[in-house]
Scaffold this active site. Structure first.
Site, PDB file in Angstrom:
ATOM      1  N   GLN A 103     -12.776 -16.030  -9.314  1.00 37.41           N
ATOM      2  CA  GLN A 103     -12.112 -17.395  -9.049  1.00 37.41           C
ATOM      3  C   GLN A 103     -10.413 -17.767  -9.077  1.00 37.41           C
ATOM      4  OE1 GLN A 103     -14.679 -20.507 -11.546  1.00 37.41           O
ATOM      5  NE2 GLN A 103     -14.667 -18.408 -12.424  1.00 37.41           N
ATOM      6  N   ASN A 104     -10.043 -17.119  -9.620  1.00 37.75           N
ATOM      7  CA  ASN A 104      -8.325 -16.483  -9.750  1.00 37.75           C
ATOM      8  C   ASN A 104      -7.696 -16.148  -8.056  1.00 37.75           C
ATOM      9  OD1 ASN A 104      -8.580 -16.334 -12.268  1.00 37.75           O
ATOM     10  ND2 ASN A 104      -8.591 -14.405 -12.458  1.00 37.75           N
ATOM     11  N   VAL A 105      -6.236 -17.195  -7.744  1.00 29.34           N
ATOM     12  CA  VAL A 105      -5.864 -17.192  -6.462  1.00 29.34           C
ATOM     13  C   VAL A 105      -4.548 -15.689  -6.684  1.00 29.34           C
ATOM     14  CG1 VAL A 105      -6.390 -19.540  -6.006  1.00 29.34           C
ATOM     15  CG2 VAL A 105      -4.574 -19.087  -7.389  1.00 29.34           C
ATOM     16  N   ASP A 106      -5.078 -15.289  -7.842  1.00 28.44           N
ATOM     17  CA  ASP A 106      -4.188 -13.924  -7.914  1.00 28.44           C
ATOM     18  C   ASP A 106      -4.308 -12.736  -7.119  1.00 28.44           C
ATOM     19  OD1 ASP A 106      -4.991 -12.648  -9.932  1.00 28.44           O
ATOM     20  OD2 ASP A 106      -4.714 -14.070 -11.432  1.00 28.44           O
ATOM     21  N   HIS A 144     -11.324 -19.074  -4.742  1.00 30.61           N
ATOM     22  CA  HIS A 144     -10.837 -20.724  -4.462  1.00 30.61           C
ATOM     23  C   HIS A 144      -9.408 -20.028  -4.016  1.00 30.61           C
ATOM     24  CE1 HIS A 144     -12.958 -21.751  -8.894  1.00 30.61           C
ATOM     25  NE2 HIS A 144     -14.038 -21.657  -6.975  1.00 30.61           N
ATOM     26  N   TYR A 200       2.785 -24.123  -5.421  1.00 30.24           N
ATOM     27  CA  TYR A 200       2.681 -22.800  -5.539  1.00 30.24           C
ATOM     28  C   TYR A 200       3.906 -21.965  -5.676  1.00 30.24           C
ATOM     29  CZ  TYR A 200      -2.292 -24.561  -5.551  1.00 30.24           C
ATOM     30  OH  TYR A 200      -3.036 -24.382  -6.374  1.00 30.24           O
ATOM     31  N   GLY A 260     -14.044 -14.162 -18.450  1.00 34.31           N
ATOM     32  CA  GLY A 260     -12.371 -14.905 -18.482  1.00 34.31           C
ATOM     33  C   GLY A 260     -13.119 -16.148 -17.839  1.00 34.31           C
ATOM     34  N   THR A 261     -13.880 -17.316 -17.886  1.00 35.34           N
ATOM     35  CA  THR A 261     -14.211 -18.115 -17.640  1.00 35.34           C
ATOM     36  C   THR A 261     -14.461 -18.886 -18.611  1.00 35.34           C
ATOM     37  OG1 THR A 261     -14.884 -19.196 -15.281  1.00 35.34           O
ATOM     38  CG2 THR A 261     -15.870 -16.753 -16.142  1.00 35.34           C
ATOM     39  N   SER A 262     -14.274 -20.065 -18.191  1.00 36.70           N
ATOM     40  CA  SER A 262     -14.752 -21.121 -19.647  1.00 36.70           C
ATOM     41  C   SER A 262     -16.456 -21.791 -18.482  1.00 36.70           C
ATOM     42  CB  SER A 262     -14.117 -22.102 -19.259  1.00 36.70           C
ATOM     43  OG  SER A 262     -13.720 -23.021 -17.819  1.00 36.70           O
TER      44      SER A 262
END
Ligand code: APR
Length: 237
Positions: A88-91, A106, A55, A179-181
Site C-alpha cells: 500500500q506504500n507509495v515509497d 496505491h 508530494y 505494518g498495516t492497520s
C-alpha cells in the site's frame, strides 16, 4: 521442487523504521496535513499546488531514507520462496531493498502522469513518467499538454491493481502482512482471498482489528518481527 509462494502485503509500518511516518500515527509529514486535502481526488481539484507541494516533500524525504532490515528480509525471502510483494506504500523501499516483484496498490510517489491521461487496466500506461525525486509543479506538463499529477491512487479513486493483487493472494501458499492497520479497503480485505489452509502471519506491534483464526499475530516491529517470521518458517518447513 517448485518453490512455495509467499504473498506479502505491506503498509506504512514496514517503512516506519526507515524514518517514514505512518498515516494514522499522527506524526511526521502526514501529521502536518489533512489527508482529505492532500490525498483525495476532491483535494486535488480544490488545490493542486498544495497537493503537488506535499508530494514534492514526500519525494525529497524518500531521497533521504533507506530500506530497513525488514525490507531487506522480505527481499531475502526470494532465495527460498517465490515472493510477490503487494504494498500500500507509495515509497520505493521494497524495490531498493531488492524485491523483484512489487505491486503498488496505491501508486508510486516517484511517478507522475497527465491529469487527463487515459487509464488502462494495467495501470501501467505509457503516459506514466518516472521523475525520481524531482519536484513537479504547476505548469509542468505532460507531452499531451495536460498538467502532471502524482501517480497516486487518491481517496475517491478506484484501485486498478486490486484484481492482480487478488490473484496473487489466491495463488499463495503462505501470506504475510506487515505494518498495516487494515483500515483502508479494498487492501484490508485482501487476506481473505487466501486459500483454505494457507497460514496468514501478521507483523505489527499494535493490536490490529482483524478477527480470523488463521492469523498468527507477531506483535513486534517490522525488523524484529521479520526475524521471528523467518524462524517460524524454518521451524515449520
Ligand atoms: N513495524 C511494524 N508495524 C508498525 C511499526 C513498525 N515499526 N510502526 C507502526 N506500525 C504499524 C501500526 O501499528 C499500524 O497498525 O503500522 C500500521 C500503520 O497503519 P496506517 O498508518 O494506517 O498505514 P496503512 O495501513 O499502510 O494505511 C493504509 O491508508 O492513508 C491511506 O493510502 C494510504 O496506503 C495508505 C492506507
Amino acid at each position: 521442487m517448485a518453490k512455495l509462494r509467499i504473498a506479502v502485503l505491506t503498509g506504512a509500518g514496514v517503512s516506519a523504521e526507515s524514518g517514514l511516518s505512518t498515516f494514522r500515527g499522527n506524526n511526521g509529514l502526514w501529521g502536518e496535513y489533512d489527508p482529505q486535502e492532500v490525498a483525495s481526488i476532491e483535494g486535488w481539484y480544490r488545490n493542486r499546488p498544495l497537493v503537488l507541494g506535499f508530494y514534492n516533500q514526500l519525494r525529497k524525504q524518500l531521497s533521504q531514507v533507506k530500506p530497513n532490515a525488514a525490507h531487506l528480509a522480505i527481499a531475502a525471502l526470494e532465495e527460498e520462496y517465490d515472493v510477490t510483494v503487494i504494498t500500500q506504500n507509495v515509497d520505493n523501499l521494497h524495490e531498493r531493498a531488492g524485491s523483484s516483484r512489487v505491486l503498488h496498490l496505491h501508486g508510486e510517489a516517484t511517478k507522475v502522469r497527465p491529469e487527463d491521461g487515459i487509464y488502462d487496466r494495467n495501470y501501467s500506461c505509457k503516459e506514466v513518467i518516472d521523475v525520481g525525486y524531482d519536484e513537479v509543479n504547476i505548469g509542468d506538463l505532460a507531452p499531451n499538454g495536460s498538467q502532471l499529477r502524482p501517480h497516486i491512487v487518491f481517496f475517491g479513486e478506484a484501485v486498478p491493481n486490486i484484481e492482480k493483487a487478488i490473484n496473487i493472494v489466491q495463488a499463495a501458499d503462505i501470506m504475510l502482512i506487515v505494518g498495516t492497520s487494515l483500515n483502508v479497503y479494498p487492501a484490508a480485505g485482501l487476506y481473505r482471498y487466501a486459500r483454505n489452509g494457507v497460514p496468514v502471519y501478521l507483523i505489527d506491534p499494535e493490536e490490529v482489528a482483524v478477527y480470523d483464526s488463521r492469523i498468527t499475530h507477531i506483535r513486534e516491529v517490522a525488523t524484529k518481527g521479520m526475524e521471528t517470521f523467518v524462524k517460524m518458517l524454518k521451524e515449520n518447513s
